[in-house]
Write a protein that holds these residues in place. Structure first.
Motif, PDB file in Angstrom:
ATOM      1  N   ARG A   2      -2.844   6.832  -4.222  1.00  0.00           N
ATOM      2  CA  ARG A   2      -3.143   5.781  -3.596  1.00  0.00           C
ATOM      3  C   ARG A   2      -2.785   4.298  -4.178  1.00  0.00           C
ATOM      4  O   ARG A   2      -3.773   4.611  -4.866  1.00  0.00           O
ATOM      5  N   VAL A   3      -1.862   3.484  -4.349  1.00  0.00           N
ATOM      6  CA  VAL A   3      -1.904   2.212  -4.729  1.00  0.00           C
ATOM      7  C   VAL A   3      -1.987   1.396  -3.600  1.00  0.00           C
ATOM      8  O   VAL A   3      -1.448   1.272  -2.991  1.00  0.00           O
ATOM      9  N   ARG A   4      -2.759   0.178  -4.478  1.00  0.00           N
ATOM     10  CA  ARG A   4      -2.945  -0.640  -3.691  1.00  0.00           C
ATOM     11  C   ARG A   4      -2.921  -2.003  -4.593  1.00  0.00           C
ATOM     12  O   ARG A   4      -3.519  -2.291  -5.289  1.00  0.00           O
ATOM     13  N   ASP A  19       5.953   6.144 -19.478  1.00  0.00           N
ATOM     14  CA  ASP A  19       5.647   6.454 -17.977  1.00  0.00           C
ATOM     15  C   ASP A  19       6.271   6.087 -17.073  1.00  0.00           C
ATOM     16  O   ASP A  19       5.487   5.449 -15.664  1.00  0.00           O
ATOM     17  N   PHE A  20       7.272   5.808 -16.708  1.00  0.00           N
ATOM     18  CA  PHE A  20       7.984   4.664 -16.140  1.00  0.00           C
ATOM     19  C   PHE A  20       8.913   5.487 -15.520  1.00  0.00           C
ATOM     20  O   PHE A  20       9.378   6.510 -15.346  1.00  0.00           O
ATOM     21  N   ARG A  21       7.906   4.997 -13.558  1.00  0.00           N
ATOM     22  CA  ARG A  21       9.093   6.000 -12.868  1.00  0.00           C
ATOM     23  C   ARG A  21       8.610   4.809 -11.649  1.00  0.00           C
ATOM     24  O   ARG A  21       8.216   3.870 -11.437  1.00  0.00           O
ATOM     25  N   LEU A  22       9.878   5.474 -10.569  1.00  0.00           N
ATOM     26  CA  LEU A  22       9.750   4.288  -9.094  1.00  0.00           C
ATOM     27  C   LEU A  22      10.605   5.785  -8.058  1.00  0.00           C
ATOM     28  O   LEU A  22      10.941   6.651  -8.358  1.00  0.00           O
ATOM     29  N   LEU A  23       9.338   5.594  -7.354  1.00  0.00           N
ATOM     30  CA  LEU A  23       8.641   7.364  -6.732  1.00  0.00           C
ATOM     31  C   LEU A  23       8.767   8.560  -6.902  1.00  0.00           C
ATOM     32  O   LEU A  23       9.872   9.677  -5.997  1.00  0.00           O
ATOM     33  N   THR A  35       5.009  -7.875 -12.861  1.00  0.00           N
ATOM     34  CA  THR A  35       5.120  -6.894 -11.747  1.00  0.00           C
ATOM     35  C   THR A  35       4.479  -5.749 -12.909  1.00  0.00           C
ATOM     36  O   THR A  35       3.862  -4.546 -13.323  1.00  0.00           O
ATOM     37  N   THR A  36       3.981  -4.537 -10.607  1.00  0.00           N
ATOM     38  CA  THR A  36       3.774  -3.165 -10.683  1.00  0.00           C
ATOM     39  C   THR A  36       5.222  -1.740 -10.753  1.00  0.00           C
ATOM     40  O   THR A  36       6.292  -3.022  -9.374  1.00  0.00           O
ATOM     41  N   PRO A  37       5.349  -1.081 -10.738  1.00  0.00           N
ATOM     42  CA  PRO A  37       6.016  -0.259 -10.386  1.00  0.00           C
ATOM     43  C   PRO A  37       6.925  -0.229  -9.067  1.00  0.00           C
ATOM     44  O   PRO A  37       7.670  -0.195  -8.618  1.00  0.00           O
ATOM     45  N   TYR A  38       5.661   0.161  -8.265  1.00  0.00           N
ATOM     46  CA  TYR A  38       6.367   0.182  -6.388  1.00  0.00           C
ATOM     47  C   TYR A  38       7.304  -1.273  -6.209  1.00  0.00           C
ATOM     48  O   TYR A  38       7.529  -1.076  -5.129  1.00  0.00           O
ATOM     49  N   MET A  39       6.622  -2.025  -6.757  1.00  0.00           N
ATOM     50  CA  MET A  39       7.184  -3.587  -5.927  1.00  0.00           C
ATOM     51  C   MET A  39       8.325  -3.539  -6.276  1.00  0.00           C
ATOM     52  O   MET A  39       9.330  -4.228  -6.293  1.00  0.00           O
ATOM     53  N   LEU A  40       9.033  -2.737  -7.317  1.00  0.00           N
ATOM     54  CA  LEU A  40      10.627  -3.084  -7.738  1.00  0.00           C
ATOM     55  C   LEU A  40      10.587  -2.644  -6.105  1.00  0.00           C
ATOM     56  O   LEU A  40      12.402  -3.279  -6.421  1.00  0.00           O
ATOM     57  N   LEU A  41      10.578  -2.137  -5.505  1.00  0.00           N
ATOM     58  CA  LEU A  41      10.798  -1.740  -4.519  1.00  0.00           C
ATOM     59  C   LEU A  41      11.805  -2.880  -3.347  1.00  0.00           C
ATOM     60  O   LEU A  41      12.737  -2.796  -2.545  1.00  0.00           O
ATOM     61  N   LEU A  42      10.356  -4.210  -3.181  1.00  0.00           N
ATOM     62  CA  LEU A  42      11.159  -5.231  -2.271  1.00  0.00           C
ATOM     63  C   LEU A  42      11.254  -6.271  -3.031  1.00  0.00           C
ATOM     64  O   LEU A  42      11.726  -6.873  -2.721  1.00  0.00           O
ATOM     65  N   LEU A  43      11.238  -6.013  -4.588  1.00  0.00           N
ATOM     66  CA  LEU A  43      12.345  -7.465  -5.652  1.00  0.00           C
ATOM     67  C   LEU A  43      13.574  -6.546  -5.364  1.00  0.00           C
ATOM     68  O   LEU A  43      14.625  -7.757  -5.038  1.00  0.00           O
ATOM     69  N   ALA A  44      14.474  -5.084  -4.920  1.00  0.00           N
ATOM     70  CA  ALA A  44      15.271  -4.864  -4.706  1.00  0.00           C
ATOM     71  C   ALA A  44      15.920  -5.314  -3.596  1.00  0.00           C
ATOM     72  O   ALA A  44      16.960  -5.793  -3.166  1.00  0.00           O
ATOM     73  N   TYR A  97       0.475  -1.280   0.462  1.00  0.00           N
ATOM     74  CA  TYR A  97      -0.093  -0.351   0.072  1.00  0.00           C
ATOM     75  C   TYR A  97       0.671   1.175   0.021  1.00  0.00           C
ATOM     76  O   TYR A  97       2.207   1.476   0.872  1.00  0.00           O
ATOM     77  N   VAL A  98       0.986   2.329  -0.427  1.00  0.00           N
ATOM     78  CA  VAL A  98       1.076   3.245  -1.044  1.00  0.00           C
ATOM     79  C   VAL A  98       0.452   4.462  -1.200  1.00  0.00           C
ATOM     80  O   VAL A  98      -0.651   4.707  -1.751  1.00  0.00           O
ATOM     81  N   GLU A  99       0.960   5.413  -0.218  1.00  0.00           N
ATOM     82  CA  GLU A  99       0.624   7.218  -0.158  1.00  0.00           C
ATOM     83  C   GLU A  99       2.007   7.657  -1.116  1.00  0.00           C
ATOM     84  O   GLU A  99       2.703   8.601  -0.106  1.00  0.00           O
TER      85      GLU A  99
END
Length: 279
Positions: A77-79, A231-235, A151-160, A66-68
């Motif tokens: 807000r992304v879930r 439109d690729f972005r991470l944070l 997968t999705t962009p914010y998931m890259l944080l966990l994968l990293a 969950y991201v705000e």
């Protein structure tokens, strides 16, 4: 070569000795942190992101991210529901608010993605989940989805985070879906550089000083012809992205990349909430 590129080249890629392809985590573990919050101020604007990861109640096959995030008057807000063993996205929703409000949801089926958009009716106080649907489409996966995980962009944080825990010299390729576009993303782990930190730990003292780090470099390129602009972005960052993790604790300390209209930017960890079982 830019300063950021030199950092990536010298401190990450020169450290690689053997590259292996990660795929399935046999016994996935939740990160020691439950919530991390990042912040970056540039000129007139402050960008903030809060990221939380939790198991889904009564469903051991799913975890939730969950991201705000907010910058100036815009927020999202992304879930994301995902498979903990692989990071594969199962469902995703995004509520964006600013000049316009809308909800986009995505169901990751076996052969396609069901994409639905909902928008509020003028002067209507209904909740976002009750807004009427204005479009519904089925996005067919590109051929590469048969080879690598979607997968999705914010998931890259966990994968990293999972990749750096394996040490330098590891790599992972994933297919990242944004809205209408797909990107092949390559993650590579290596040795980082000393990072100066200053962040709060909920229920504990503030952490400050210099930390030795491990790093994960992220390179994204369109997998197919882009349906819209890149439109690729991470944070909020694009271009060459590098994440630095505390070598001792594994906490994500800093993210570097390119910010629109600003250029090379670093986003720093501002607070962390650890899991209660680990306090």
């Amino acid at each position: 070569m830019t300063k950021l590129a030199r950092i990536i080249f010298i401190n990450v890629f020169m450290a690689l000795t053997s590259v292996s392809q990660a795929s399935i985590i046999e016994a996935p573990q939740l990160p020691e942190w439950r919530v991390v919050e990042f912040e970056q101020t540039a000129f007139w604007a402050t960008a903030r992101s809060r990221i939380e990861v939790l198991p889904v109640a009564d469903d051991p096959e799913r975890w939730e991210l969950y991201v705000e995030s907010s910058v100036v008057s815009n927020s999202e807000r992304v879930r994301v529901n995902f498979e903990p063993a692989t990071g594969r996205a199962l469902t995703r929703s995004r509520l964006s608010q600013g000049k316009q409000e809308r909800v986009k949801s995505y169901e990751y089926e076996a052969d396609f993605i069901v994409r639905e958009r909902r928008e509020p009716v003028t002067n209507d106080d209904t909740l976002p989940q009750d807004w009427p649907a204005t479009s519904r489409t089925e996005l067919v996966y590109p051929a590469s989805a048969n080879e690598i995980m979607v997968t999705t962009p914010y998931m890259l944080l966990l994968l990293a985070q999972q990749l750096q825990a394996q040490g330098p010299g590891k790599s992972l390729d994933v297919l990242v879906h944004t809205d209408l576009n797909f990107y092949r993303v390559h993650l590579t782990s290596g040795n980082g550089i000393p990072i100066t930190v200053d962040y709060d730990i909920t229920g504990e003292d503030r952490a400050a000083g210099t930390r030795e780090t491990l790093a994960v470099a992220i390179h994204a390129k369109p997998d197919t012809i882009l349906e819209k602009k890149n439109d690729f972005r991470l944070l909020g960052l694009n271009g060459e992205i590098i994440l630095f993790f505390d070598r001792a604790t594994g906490l994500p300390l800093q993210i570097r990349g390119q910010a629109p209209r600003i250029g090379a930017t670093e986003i720093n960890l501002k607070s962390v909430t650890m899991r209660e079982s680990l306090l």
